[in-house]
Scaffold this motif. Structure first.
Motif, PDB file in Angstrom:
ATOM      1  N   ASP A 410     -11.033  -0.517   2.929  1.00 33.77           N
ATOM      2  CA  ASP A 410     -10.252   0.669   3.281  1.00 33.77           C
ATOM      3  C   ASP A 410      -9.329   1.005   2.123  1.00 33.77           C
ATOM      4  OD1 ASP A 410     -10.170   1.477   6.521  1.00 33.77           O
ATOM      5  OD2 ASP A 410     -11.052  -0.477   6.036  1.00 33.77           O
ATOM      6  N   TRP A 413      -6.832   6.670   3.771  1.00 32.58           N
ATOM      7  CA  TRP A 413      -7.020   7.300   5.074  1.00 32.58           C
ATOM      8  C   TRP A 413      -6.571   8.764   4.968  1.00 32.58           C
ATOM      9  CZ3 TRP A 413      -4.434   3.272   8.907  1.00 32.58           C
ATOM     10  CH2 TRP A 413      -5.325   2.202   9.104  1.00 32.58           C
ATOM     11  N   SER A 472      -9.604  -4.775   9.973  1.00 30.31           N
ATOM     12  CA  SER A 472     -10.963  -4.314   9.705  1.00 30.31           C
ATOM     13  C   SER A 472     -11.965  -5.381  10.143  1.00 30.31           C
ATOM     14  CB  SER A 472     -11.128  -4.034   8.212  1.00 30.31           C
ATOM     15  OG  SER A 472     -12.493  -3.883   7.880  1.00 30.31           O
TER      16      SER A 472
END
Length: 651
Positions: A410, A413, A472
């Protein structure tokens, strides 16, 4: 020229240095006991010497000096590094009075003798070598008087020591025991004597290569809490005069007690301090035989006052309650203090900064950003712009990420308005980032600041906040907020809720401590637990039950870390706020937000014990004089404290 040195064992060191500084001199050392027992009559010494260097206390032993051959040098005694050292006398059980020997020849610990006289168990006495006892016995207040006495000895010998003392002090601990100086001290005195007597000095830095005779004798440790006050590294290992033999504190006490057993208990006394005076200072009642017998039956009868609830909680005004006992270290004003963790850690940062301490903030605002805007963008909220680090796993992964050991999948976002956020600090930029490049650039600046913080900080304050979090499923990356709260989208195939167990948090925290020790070996750590309840739990159970689990686990792990690591301290902010002694007075109407009185109480206790408490004083711990103001609304609560968790309620 023949020079005879007369004195105690320090004279041997002096003679060695004199000979090394001027090899043409014929230097002999005579121990004062050889004069007193008749082995070396003073008349022989005078007839065989061109010059006699003697300590002032042997003047009467030498008698008349018709030719003026005697020149004096000071006897170096300085108990500030070793204020607990003493000599002991006693009457043996066979009726003979004598000087009592110890594991360190004739050197004793006053605390050890006090414990034996008052029948304190060795298990308990091992814990007495702490700030509380040292403070009660006046061990922290010895420096000035010791310095004055040493300088007076120099004046008596006609050799002023003021300048030399400052040099010795700059070197650190210059004594092996209260009357055994290191060789460098005696070398300085030897040099001063040669200058005074107008004798040539051929070699200067002789202490760098000569064997030190006093080093082979007993070496008393500088106790850790005393060393800390003096800016030194201390320990509790006693080095014996026997080669290769050392004693831990327990071994030293066990050996001391065995030797004391040879004597009538009530005849044992220290030559430098009164046991009765120590008893009064420690507020210990003298034991009758009946009381002593009772103590043997009830191990709590000798416990300290703060160990009893009625004395330390029920019998104390709520605003004056102070649950800190024997903190391991204090914060000096020049030490760099870094903070991280949940929201409550910000109070410590603010208080230290406002009190003139060195709150370390390596991640500073960019040009043109200041005031409210800087704070909105999380500058100065913590030492770096990592936002709230609620879980220990977050902190561990931050250490891994800044060193390139962990690169989460990640990376960015998106928000509903199209702006971008960093998944691991989603609220540091209120307006978000315009593009990925800006986000990455900010992250690199942030990582650089964090690395600087890790390498340079002297004290690290970390507040444990939550056990619950989101991670995650792909790589285990943990986020401060669930996806979709402040950016990103919630996909249960990609992300999962986790409530960390005590074991996993313990492992994470111990890894963090180990890593910090490798990065910055001198850094000390203060752990706290946030008293603020969970704003919400994702688990299908009552929020109160979830909060109790979370705080209980974090409090337990923090305690285990303190027990496992000598440089880790626990500060009980959680207990001060949540303890039922205050009947809930420190929470606002929502039973979650901490009121101003509570914050003031917590920070007063913190400053009194950790931030040079001898200067701050107890006046900080006082009840608020005005009624609490209504709780503010919106994102900023806890008196303008930044809490990412509040975003959960704004969705």
């Amino acid at each position: 020229m023949k020079i005879t040195v007369v004195g105690n064992c320090q004279g041997d060191s002096l003679a060695i240095c004199l000979k090394a500084m001027n090899p043409d001199l014929d230097v002999e050392f005579i121990l004062i006991t050889d004069i007193r027992n008749g082995t070396r009559p003073p008349a022989d010494i005078f007839s065989q010497s061109d010059k006699v260097f003697a300590q002032p206390h042997v003047k009467d032993d030498l008698g008349n000096d018709p030719e003026g051959k005697v020149s004096y040098f000071p006897a170096v005694a300085f108990p500030a590094f070793h204020p607990d050292m003493t000599y002991v006398t006693g009457v043996r059980k066979d009726g003979e009075k004598e000087t009592v020997h110890s594991p360190m020849v004739i050197y004793h610990s006053a605390i050890a003798l006090f414990g034996y006289v008052h029948e304190v168990s060795i298990d308990d006495l091992c814990g007495w070598y702490n700030r509380y006892v040292f403070n009660k016995f006046g061990y922290f207040d010895v420096w000035d008087s010791a310095r004055a006495d040493l300088l007076a000895e120099g004046e008596l010998a006609g050799l002023p020591l003021g300048f030399l003392f400052e040099q010795w002090r700059a070197r650190g601990n210059f004594m092996y025991s209260f009357n055994h100086p290191r060789l460098a001290v005696m070398a300085d005195i030897a040099r001063a004597l040669l200058v005074r007597e107008r004798l040539p000095i051929i070699n200067q830095n002789v202490a760098d290569y000569l064997d030190d005779p006093l080093r082979s004798m007993s070496i008393w440790p500088v106790y850790p809490h005393i060393a800390e006050r003096l800016g030194l590294q201390g320990d509790l290992n006693f080095k014996s005069h026997e080669p290769g033999v050392t004693y831990s504190i327990r071994q030293f006490l066990e050996s001391s007690y065995q030797l004391y057993d040879l004597y009538e208990r009530d005849t044992l006394s220290a030559t430098t301090v009164s046991m009765d005076e120590l008893r009064k200072k420690l507020e210990v009642q003298e034991l009758t035989e009946e009381a002593a017998a009772h103590r043997r039956k009830n191990p709590y009868s000798g416990a300290r006052s703060e160990q009893f609830w009625r004395n330390s909680v029920a019998g104390v005004a709520p605003a004056a309650l102070d649950p800190v006992v024997d903190p391991r270290f204090s914060i000096q004003k020049n030490e760099k203090v870094a903070t991280a963790g949940s929201c409550f850690a910000q109070h410590i940062a603010r208080t230290l900064a406002r009190s003139g301490f060195n709150y370390f903030v390596p991640e500073q605002p960019v040009d043109g950003v200041d005031g409210d805007e800087a704070r909105e963008r999380n500058y100065g909220v913590y030492s770096a712009r990592y936002g709230n680090i609620y879980t220990v796993r977050q902190l561990l992964q931050l250490l891994q990420r800044v060193n390139g050991e962990f690169v989460p999948s990640d990376d960015v976002w998106a928000r509903k308005d199209g702006r971008l956020v960093d998944p691991f600090r989603p609220q540091i930029e209120p307006e978000g980032f315009a593009d990925h490049a800006a986000l990455v650039a900010s992250r690199e600046e942030h990582f650089t600041a964090v690395r600087k913080m890790l390498n340079e900080m002297d004290i690290f304050v970390f507040t444990l906040g939550l056990t619950e979090g989101w991670q995650s499923r792909y790589d285990g990356a943990v986020f401060p907020l669930a996806p979709a709260v402040a950016g990103g989208e919630m996909d249960f195939e990609t992300y999962e809720f986790v409530n960390f167990s005590a074991e996993s948090i313990r492992n994470d925290l111990f890894q963090v401590i180990d890593r910090l020790r490798v990065i910055n070996p001198g850094c000390k750590i203060i752990l706290t637990v946030s008293p603020v309840p969970l704003i919400a739990t994702y688990e299908p159970r009552h929020a109160l039950v979830a909060t109790t689990y979370s705080k209980s686990v974090l409090r337990t792990v923090a305690d285990e870390a303190r027990r496992a690591f000598g440089h880790v301290e626990y500060f009980p902010s959680y207990e001060i706020i949540t303890g039922h002694y205050n009947k809930g007075a420190y929470f606002s109407e929502d039973l979650r937000e901490v009121r101003e009185e509570g914050v003031k109480h917590v920070m007063g206790v913190f400053m009194n014990h950790y931030a040079q408490s001898e200067e701050v004083g107890p006046s900080l711990i006082t009840p608020a004089s005005e009624p609490a103001k209504p709780a503010p609304t919106g994102k900023r609560k806890l008196f303008d404290i930044v809490c990412d968790e509040e975003a959960i309620l704004n969705m």
